[in-house]
Design a protein around this motif. Structure first.
Motif, PDB file in Angstrom:
ATOM      1  N   UNK A 169     -16.959   5.340  19.594  1.00  0.00           N
ATOM      2  CA  UNK A 169     -17.582   6.583  19.140  1.00  0.00           C
ATOM      3  C   UNK A 169     -17.454   6.725  17.626  1.00  0.00           C
ATOM      4  N   UNK A 170     -16.309   6.349  17.083  1.00  0.00           N
ATOM      5  CA  UNK A 170     -16.123   6.412  15.634  1.00  0.00           C
ATOM      6  C   UNK A 170     -17.065   5.472  14.899  1.00  0.00           C
ATOM      7  N   UNK A 171     -17.199   4.258  15.402  1.00  0.00           N
ATOM      8  CA  UNK A 171     -18.105   3.295  14.770  1.00  0.00           C
ATOM      9  C   UNK A 171     -19.549   3.766  14.862  1.00  0.00           C
ATOM     10  N   UNK A 172     -19.915   4.298  16.007  1.00  0.00           N
ATOM     11  CA  UNK A 172     -21.284   4.811  16.196  1.00  0.00           C
ATOM     12  C   UNK A 172     -21.557   5.960  15.222  1.00  0.00           C
ATOM     13  N   UNK A 173     -20.596   6.860  15.065  1.00  0.00           N
ATOM     14  CA  UNK A 173     -20.756   7.987  14.142  1.00  0.00           C
ATOM     15  C   UNK A 173     -20.840   7.496  12.701  1.00  0.00           C
ATOM     16  N   UNK A 174     -19.982   6.547  12.342  1.00  0.00           N
ATOM     17  CA  UNK A 174     -19.996   5.994  10.993  1.00  0.00           C
ATOM     18  C   UNK A 174     -21.352   5.359  10.672  1.00  0.00           C
ATOM     19  N   UNK A 175     -21.874   4.551  11.583  1.00  0.00           N
ATOM     20  CA  UNK A 175     -23.164   3.905  11.352  1.00  0.00           C
ATOM     21  C   UNK A 175     -24.287   4.930  11.261  1.00  0.00           C
ATOM     22  N   UNK A 176     -24.217   5.983  12.065  1.00  0.00           N
ATOM     23  CA  UNK A 176     -25.227   7.027  12.010  1.00  0.00           C
ATOM     24  C   UNK A 176     -25.187   7.740  10.655  1.00  0.00           C
ATOM     25  N   UNK A 177     -23.992   8.030  10.157  1.00  0.00           N
ATOM     26  CA  UNK A 177     -23.856   8.696   8.858  1.00  0.00           C
ATOM     27  C   UNK A 177     -24.388   7.796   7.750  1.00  0.00           C
ATOM     28  N   UNK A 178     -24.037   6.519   7.775  1.00  0.00           N
ATOM     29  CA  UNK A 178     -24.513   5.580   6.753  1.00  0.00           C
ATOM     30  C   UNK A 178     -26.031   5.486   6.790  1.00  0.00           C
ATOM     31  N   UNK A 179     -26.604   5.428   7.988  1.00  0.00           N
ATOM     32  CA  UNK A 179     -28.062   5.356   8.125  1.00  0.00           C
ATOM     33  C   UNK A 179     -28.715   6.604   7.540  1.00  0.00           C
ATOM     34  N   UNK A 180     -28.155   7.763   7.825  1.00  0.00           N
ATOM     35  CA  UNK A 180     -28.707   9.012   7.311  1.00  0.00           C
ATOM     36  C   UNK A 180     -28.608   9.071   5.791  1.00  0.00           C
ATOM     37  N   UNK A 181     -27.476   8.655   5.237  1.00  0.00           N
ATOM     38  CA  UNK A 181     -27.305   8.644   3.778  1.00  0.00           C
ATOM     39  C   UNK A 181     -28.313   7.706   3.135  1.00  0.00           C
ATOM     40  N   UNK A 182     -28.530   6.538   3.731  1.00  0.00           N
ATOM     41  CA  UNK A 182     -29.504   5.591   3.176  1.00  0.00           C
ATOM     42  C   UNK A 182     -30.918   6.143   3.232  1.00  0.00           C
ATOM     43  N   UNK A 183     -31.272   6.825   4.322  1.00  0.00           N
ATOM     44  CA  UNK A 183     -32.599   7.447   4.403  1.00  0.00           C
ATOM     45  C   UNK A 183     -32.769   8.495   3.305  1.00  0.00           C
TER      46      UNK A 183
END
Length: 122
Positions: free
Chosen positions: A52-66
């Motif tokens: 869950x932590x990794x999934x959340x981290x990747x989601x945050x990184x994806x959102x920041x990049x967008x």
């Protein structure tokens, strides 16, 4: 007198007793399976938290990049990019051009002197 087991509209006299025995049976089987469930949960819990932590981290990184891409688009619309190359940058085309010029200059010179240097001195 009719037997209540044959008449589906009449509740059985022993319904509460049977339901109580069923409830007790479920409670005993649940209690017996609890140690196994606790061990399985203890094994799965850290992996679930990490996932869950990794999934959340990747989601945050994806959102920041967008958001960064959208910000780049806004900056590009407001301030158009410059076409000139910075003086500190070296590109392959520049290196090849410098080598060609150096080779051409060495062919024009006489005894190590460059023709352009000779004309400038005069």
């Amino acid at each position: 007198m009719q037997d209540s087991a044959q008449d589906p509209t009449q509740p059985s006299r022993f319904v509460l007793a049977r339901a109580s025995l069923g409830l007790a049976s479920v409670a005993v089987s649940t209690a017996l399976s609890m140690p196994r469930r606790v061990v399985e949960s203890a094994v799965r819990l850290p992996a679930g938290i990490v996932g869950a932590g990794a999934r959340t981290y990747l989601h945050v990184i994806h959102t920041v990049n967008e958001l960064a891409v959208q910000g780049d688009a806004v900056i590009g619309a407001i301030l158009p990019p410059k076409e000139e190359n910075p003086e500190w940058a070296t590109f392959d085309e520049d290196v090849e051009l410098a080598e060609e010029l150096r080779d051409a200059d060495s062919d024009d010179g006489i005894d190590g002197f460059d023709a352009a240097e000779t004309e400038a001195d005069v």
